[in-house]
Design a protein around this motif. Structure first.
Motif, short mmCIF file in Angstrom:
data_model
loop_
_atom_site.label_atom_id
_atom_site.label_comp_id
_atom_site.label_asym_id
_atom_site.label_seq_id
_atom_site.Cartn_x
_atom_site.Cartn_y
_atom_site.Cartn_z
N LEU A 1 -1.92 0.41 -15.14
CA LEU A 1 -2.86 1.01 -14.18
C LEU A 1 -4.22 0.39 -14.43
CD1 LEU A 1 -2.42 4.89 -14.20
CD2 LEU A 1 -1.46 3.20 -12.63
N LEU B 1 3.48 9.02 -13.36
CA LEU B 1 3.88 8.03 -12.35
C LEU B 1 5.28 8.37 -11.87
CD1 LEU B 1 1.73 6.56 -14.28
CD2 LEU B 1 2.58 4.48 -13.24
N LEU C 1 0.99 8.50 -8.14
CA LEU C 1 0.09 8.73 -9.28
C LEU C 1 -0.37 10.16 -9.22
CD1 LEU C 1 -2.49 5.80 -9.50
CD2 LEU C 1 -0.34 6.11 -10.72
#
Lengths: 130, 130
Positions: free
Chosen positions: A97, B57, B97
């Motif tokens: 990320l 995630l 996310l």
């Protein structure tokens, strides 16, 4: 569990070529880099602007997917911790990320700031920061 | 580009069973949910504590992966935009996310706050908020 198949949407083009060169996090001195998106996905970039803040999701293709515990920040003096409470790239599904800012857009190539991912790293997805 | 194979590390157990029930974002009234991690990955959870803030995630397994443009927030009055500048679950690699807080830990089951993912959604990875 059943396997999920992903096809990268693009790839990182960076001066960083191995893990020893890369900072642990993008805000720790990582360089700008280009993202080369797949040309057939051009429509998915419509509306992107220089200055946008994005979260880039990458696949750490050089990570060790069997690692379950690490010394945080590779410091052997720190106690071992589960990878799910660390940002180690070594983890069962090594998804990175990266908060970045758009610096330039040339067709389906997008230049972004502060990216610690290595050259050639597959890009999985891109989202705006909310 | 070559395909990447992921195996989920766990699965969401939630009262949300279809997209019509789910808020657009976790902070818009999403319920708490359990994450059932794969038991063989228990070591990867070592050091997780109630109160930790994590980024979960997930894989939006009910998303449309062929969509490249959408009306943001499903509002037909807004102009179409590329999915990479929206948070639409419909996108080439529909990775979700989710910023969450750990509410409880029972072995390899972790209860988290504010999760808009549907029941049965595969979990790909978990990271601490930095």
């Amino acid at each position: 569990m059943s396997t999920i198949a992903l096809t990268p949407v693009g790839r990182v083009e960076s001066e960083l070529i191995d893990r020893a060169m890369a900072p642990k996090q993008g805000h720790e001195g990582a360089p700008a880099a280009w993202i080369a998106f797949e040309p057939h996905l051009a429509a998915a970039l419509d509306g992107m602007r220089v200055g946008d803040r994005l979260i880039l999701l990458t696949w750490f293709d050089r990570a060790d997917r069997t690692t379950l515990k690490v010394h945080p920040r590779s410091n052997p003096a720190t106690p071992l911790q589960g990878v799910f409470v660390t940002r180690s790239p070594d983890r069962p599904n090594p998804i990175g990320l990266h908060p970045v800012e758009v610096l330039a857009i040339e067709g389906t190539r997008v230049r972004v700031s502060d990216l610690e991912a290595l050259d050639g790293t597959p890009v999985l997805d891109v989202k705006p920061v909310i």
